[in-house]
Design a protein around this motif. Structure first.
Motif, PDB file in Angstrom:
ATOM      1  N   ALA A 178      -7.263   7.565  13.478  1.00 47.57           N
ATOM      2  CA  ALA A 178      -7.906   8.868  13.617  1.00 47.57           C
ATOM      3  C   ALA A 178      -8.547   9.268  12.285  1.00 47.57           C
ATOM      4  O   ALA A 178      -8.006   9.003  11.208  1.00 47.57           O
ATOM      5  N   ASN A 179      -9.686   9.929  12.364  1.00 46.95           N
ATOM      6  CA  ASN A 179     -10.501  10.228  11.180  1.00 46.95           C
ATOM      7  C   ASN A 179      -9.722  10.968  10.094  1.00 46.95           C
ATOM      8  O   ASN A 179      -9.881  10.706   8.909  1.00 46.95           O
ATOM      9  N   TYR A 180      -8.842  11.932  10.511  1.00 46.53           N
ATOM     10  CA  TYR A 180      -8.145  12.731   9.491  1.00 46.53           C
ATOM     11  C   TYR A 180      -7.144  11.896   8.694  1.00 46.53           C
ATOM     12  O   TYR A 180      -6.707  12.300   7.615  1.00 46.53           O
ATOM     13  N   LYS A 181      -6.757  10.721   9.206  1.00 43.40           N
ATOM     14  CA  LYS A 181      -5.800   9.868   8.492  1.00 43.40           C
ATOM     15  C   LYS A 181      -6.502   8.945   7.478  1.00 43.40           C
ATOM     16  O   LYS A 181      -5.863   8.408   6.584  1.00 43.40           O
ATOM     17  N   VAL A 182      -7.792   8.736   7.654  1.00 45.32           N
ATOM     18  CA  VAL A 182      -8.516   7.738   6.847  1.00 45.32           C
ATOM     19  C   VAL A 182      -8.524   8.120   5.363  1.00 45.32           C
ATOM     20  O   VAL A 182      -8.907   9.242   5.012  1.00 45.32           O
ATOM     21  N   PRO A 183      -8.105   7.210   4.476  1.00 43.37           N
ATOM     22  CA  PRO A 183      -8.175   7.526   3.037  1.00 43.37           C
ATOM     23  C   PRO A 183      -9.619   7.768   2.604  1.00 43.37           C
ATOM     24  O   PRO A 183     -10.518   7.028   2.993  1.00 43.37           O
ATOM     25  N   ARG A 184      -9.830   8.797   1.803  1.00 43.97           N
ATOM     26  CA  ARG A 184     -11.173   9.070   1.276  1.00 43.97           C
ATOM     27  C   ARG A 184     -11.350   8.392  -0.084  1.00 43.97           C
ATOM     28  O   ARG A 184     -12.447   8.235  -0.562  1.00 43.97           O
ATOM     29  N   MET A 238      -5.296   9.508  -0.118  1.00 43.61           N
ATOM     30  CA  MET A 238      -5.739   8.549  -1.125  1.00 43.61           C
ATOM     31  C   MET A 238      -4.775   7.363  -1.055  1.00 43.61           C
ATOM     32  O   MET A 238      -3.556   7.548  -1.013  1.00 43.61           O
ATOM     33  N   ALA A 239      -5.318   6.152  -1.024  1.00 47.99           N
ATOM     34  CA  ALA A 239      -4.486   4.952  -0.928  1.00 47.99           C
ATOM     35  C   ALA A 239      -4.453   4.201  -2.257  1.00 47.99           C
ATOM     36  O   ALA A 239      -5.493   4.052  -2.909  1.00 47.99           O
ATOM     37  N   PHE A 240      -3.278   3.751  -2.625  1.00 52.38           N
ATOM     38  CA  PHE A 240      -3.105   2.820  -3.747  1.00 52.38           C
ATOM     39  C   PHE A 240      -2.712   1.482  -3.123  1.00 52.38           C
ATOM     40  O   PHE A 240      -1.698   1.416  -2.409  1.00 52.38           O
ATOM     41  N   ALA A 241      -3.525   0.457  -3.344  1.00 58.36           N
ATOM     42  CA  ALA A 241      -3.315  -0.802  -2.630  1.00 58.36           C
ATOM     43  C   ALA A 241      -3.219  -1.989  -3.581  1.00 58.36           C
ATOM     44  O   ALA A 241      -3.807  -1.990  -4.667  1.00 58.36           O
ATOM     45  N   VAL A 242      -2.465  -2.984  -3.126  1.00 56.89           N
ATOM     46  CA  VAL A 242      -2.351  -4.248  -3.860  1.00 56.89           C
ATOM     47  C   VAL A 242      -2.947  -5.342  -2.970  1.00 56.89           C
ATOM     48  O   VAL A 242      -2.501  -5.543  -1.846  1.00 56.89           O
ATOM     49  N   ARG A 243      -4.009  -6.017  -3.503  1.00 56.72           N
ATOM     50  CA  ARG A 243      -4.671  -7.082  -2.726  1.00 56.72           C
ATOM     51  C   ARG A 243      -3.846  -8.360  -2.737  1.00 56.72           C
ATOM     52  O   ARG A 243      -3.120  -8.649  -3.693  1.00 56.72           O
ATOM     53  N   ARG A 244      -4.039  -9.165  -1.691  1.00 59.17           N
ATOM     54  CA  ARG A 244      -3.478 -10.521  -1.694  1.00 59.17           C
ATOM     55  C   ARG A 244      -4.248 -11.353  -2.727  1.00 59.17           C
ATOM     56  O   ARG A 244      -5.438 -11.101  -2.962  1.00 59.17           O
ATOM     57  N   VAL A 294       0.840  -1.201   0.000  1.00 61.50           N
ATOM     58  CA  VAL A 294       0.000   0.000   0.000  1.00 61.50           C
ATOM     59  C   VAL A 294       0.877   1.254   0.000  1.00 61.50           C
ATOM     60  O   VAL A 294       1.975   1.260   0.574  1.00 61.50           O
ATOM     61  N   ALA A 295       0.413   2.283  -0.679  1.00 62.42           N
ATOM     62  CA  ALA A 295       1.081   3.590  -0.671  1.00 62.42           C
ATOM     63  C   ALA A 295       0.002   4.662  -0.551  1.00 62.42           C
ATOM     64  O   ALA A 295      -1.105   4.506  -1.071  1.00 62.42           O
ATOM     65  N   VAL A 296       0.345   5.744   0.152  1.00 63.58           N
ATOM     66  CA  VAL A 296      -0.632   6.813   0.413  1.00 63.58           C
ATOM     67  C   VAL A 296      -0.065   8.150  -0.053  1.00 63.58           C
ATOM     68  O   VAL A 296       1.115   8.446   0.163  1.00 63.58           O
ATOM     69  N   ILE A 297      -0.912   8.956  -0.670  1.00 59.43           N
ATOM     70  CA  ILE A 297      -0.549  10.329  -1.037  1.00 59.43           C
ATOM     71  C   ILE A 297      -1.659  11.261  -0.576  1.00 59.43           C
ATOM     72  O   ILE A 297      -2.768  10.821  -0.249  1.00 59.43           O
ATOM     73  N   GLY A 298      -1.363  12.562  -0.570  1.00 62.12           N
ATOM     74  CA  GLY A 298      -2.396  13.558  -0.303  1.00 62.12           C
ATOM     75  C   GLY A 298      -2.976  14.046  -1.611  1.00 62.12           C
ATOM     76  O   GLY A 298      -2.227  14.291  -2.562  1.00 62.12           O
ATOM     77  N   VAL A 299      -4.295  14.169  -1.684  1.00 59.01           N
ATOM     78  CA  VAL A 299      -4.938  14.704  -2.887  1.00 59.01           C
ATOM     79  C   VAL A 299      -5.832  15.880  -2.491  1.00 59.01           C
ATOM     80  O   VAL A 299      -6.317  15.941  -1.358  1.00 59.01           O
ATOM     81  N   PRO A 300      -6.042  16.847  -3.388  1.00 65.27           N
ATOM     82  CA  PRO A 300      -6.833  18.034  -3.043  1.00 65.27           C
ATOM     83  C   PRO A 300      -8.273  17.682  -2.645  1.00 65.27           C
ATOM     84  O   PRO A 300      -8.864  16.729  -3.178  1.00 65.27           O
ATOM     85  N   ASP A 301      -8.797  18.441  -1.695  1.00 70.14           N
ATOM     86  CA  ASP A 301     -10.183  18.273  -1.257  1.00 70.14           C
ATOM     87  C   ASP A 301     -10.763  19.668  -1.028  1.00 70.14           C
ATOM     88  O   ASP A 301     -10.141  20.488  -0.337  1.00 70.14           O
TER      89      ASP A 301
END
Length: 515
Positions: free
Chosen positions: A482-488, A457-463, A442-449
């Motif tokens: 915490a809510n502010y960390k949750v990927p939208r 925003m999370a980019f994930a690879v499933r098993r 998994v990798a996470v970036i910030g995207v405009p809101d």
């Protein structure tokens, strides 16, 4: 800072403020109004209770609670007893709080009762984590589980401690010693504790109060959370130095801000751009009297010029300032000055505070001076990674300086992004998401809101064989962090783009998110 506070500690500041501003209002919380003299008495009583509870000089004491009078009294009481304060983020879930308690070896924890429908006590218990150093938990409420104590019970425990003993404990606090450990997340994703001294805190926020023009009798709405350096130090400590009235607001809510400004004749309102924007855009704004506002301080990588112009034009706020800081530099590095043009306030974070230096090296912002932490708590390797042999703190932020010395933050080496005023660290979110049983990578970036500025925003690879959906992962994340960390947003990939050394190429992910 007042000359008579030179070389002072935070306990010394509390006593000095009680004597200097005695009958003046210090804290307003609903119908409760406390003078500076009364605040001094309450803090000494809390310090006596800490002494009675076995808190020794240098012990870590944590506070996990929203902005309230009890936060102010318990935190300052602990520090007056010689303890080192460890503030905990109110957005933390139990496991996140337990990690900081364990890492700091906190001996005593002050915890809120139920806040925003969440029992913090229950959330801590659910982790099942054994915290051998944590000897006592005090619930800042009228009731508590039987193995914990209520605030009232805790305070009563100190009634037998003589005032002279509390005084002696406060007088023995070394201004050059640690006053607090602020846990921040480094690029490794695990929170690190920045150690800041009494003298640093008072010098930095004496300077902040002078540059901002905070004055005696100002009425200061403290919406910035106390667990954050800015809420505690530019809020509580700056008010103590100047004799301003603290009006703590526990919840980040625009309707409450408007009601408080009007009812309490608020003159000082620091806060992130999102809060100020929502005040300006509130449909019922004209029905509130906001004419007493005279000082607004904000900060972010990007502050719209229009926001500064509207605060000055529509609300008639004479002083609007921006600033830049990070926990490792006592929360303050640069600051605009009163009289700076709107363009400077919006496009830059101002100039270095007196007695400090800022330079740019290979694009990165470096800071040196009295504001730089002594290091990360019990982490010499982590400290050596960010403070070089010449004392320069490598901030991980990318920026530039103009001819006048104003700093402009343009990007973040650490990839950190700001969600509605809260710093979010991709490495930490990746680590939390990484424990999901259906994810390989998994990798996470910030995207405009449009509302929060940026979100994860999370980019994930499933098993192989996993049927996890984006909604499933988001719902799971809401329970775990915490809510502010949750990927939208979540996008599943067959593999993450990596460079030759195996690092995820976040630039490709950002381009994909924009596309």
């Amino acid at each position: 800072m007042h000359g008579d506070l030179e070389g002072c500690s935070i306990p010394g500041l509390v006593r000095w403020a009680a004597e200097r501003y005695g009958p003046r209002e210090a804290v307003v919380e609903g119908r409760t109004r406390v003078t500076y003299a009364e605040l001094g008495d309450r803090v000494e009583r809390a310090a006596a209770a800490c002494v009675a509870a076995g808190v020794a000089p240098g012990d870590r004491v944590a506070v996990w609670a929203p902005n309230t009078l009890d936060w102010i009294v318990s935190a300052l009481g602990a520090v007056t007893a010689g303890a080192v304060l460890v503030p905990l983020n109110t957005r933390f879930k139990g496991a996140e709080a337990a990690y900081v308690l364990e890492r700091s070896r906190a001996k005593l924890l002050f915890i809120t009762g139920t806040f925003l429908g969440t029992s913090y006590v229950a959330s801590l218990r659910r982790t099942g984590r054994v915290l051998p150093s944590l000897e006592q938990v005090v619930v800042l409420a009228d009731s508590a589980p039987e193995d914990f104590r209520t605030w009232k019970e805790f305070l009563a425990g100190g009634d037998g401690v003589p005032a002279a003993r509390v005084r002696a404990r406060a007088d023995a606090v070394d201004p050059s010693g640690p006053s607090d450990i602020v846990f921040t997340s480094g690029t490794t994703g695990r929170p690190k504790g920045a150690v800041i001294s009494h003298a640093q805190s008072l010098r930095c926020y004496g300077t902040w109060a002078r540059l901002a023009g905070l004055r005696e009798g100002d009425r200061y709405l403290i919406v910035n959370p106390f667990f954050h350096t800015f809420g505690y130090k530019a809020g509580i400590l700056a008010c103590l130095m100047r004799g301003a009235v603290m009006v703590p607001q526990p919840v980040f809510n625009v309707d409450t801000v408007l009601a408080n400004v009007a009812a309490e004749r608020i003159s000082v309102l620091p806060g992130p751009p999102t809060l100020l924007q929502s005040v300006l855009d509130h449909p019922a704004r004209s029905s509130y009297d906001l004419s007493t506002l005279r000082l607004v301080v904000t900060g972010a990588a990007v502050v719209p010029l229009r926001l500064v112009e509207r605060l000055r034009g529509e609300l008639g706020v004479p002083t609007v300032l921006t600033a830049y800081g990070l926990s490792e530099a006592s929360g303050i590095v640069t600051m605009c000055r009163r009289g700076d043009p709107d363009g400077t306030v919006a496009a830059t974070s101002g100039r270095p505070i007196p007695g400090t230096e800022v330079r740019i090296e290979a694009g990165e912002v470096l800071v040196r001076g009295h504001n730089v932490m002594s290091g990360y708590f019990e982490d010499p390797d982590g400290t050596a990674e960010v403070i070089d042999a010449e004392g320069w703190l490598h901030t991980g932020d990318v920026g530039s300086l103009d001819e006048a010395g104003n700093l402009r933050i343009t990007d973040r080496i650490k990839d950190m992004f700001i969600v509605g005023g809260f710093n979010a660290y991709p490495a930490e979110i990746e680590q939390l998401l990484g424990i999901h049983p259906d994810l390989l990578d998994v990798a996470v970036i910030g995207v405009p809101d449009p509302r929060l500025g940026e979100v994860a925003m999370a980019f994930a690879v499933r098993r192989p064989g996993a049927t996890l959906t984006a909604d499933d992962l988001i719902a799971w994340a809401r329970r775990e962090m915490a809510n502010y960390k949750v990927p939208r947003r979540v996008e599943f990939l067959t593999e993450l783009p990596r460079n030759a050394s195996g690092k995820v190429v976040k630039g490709e992910l950002r381009a994909r998110a924009r596309g």
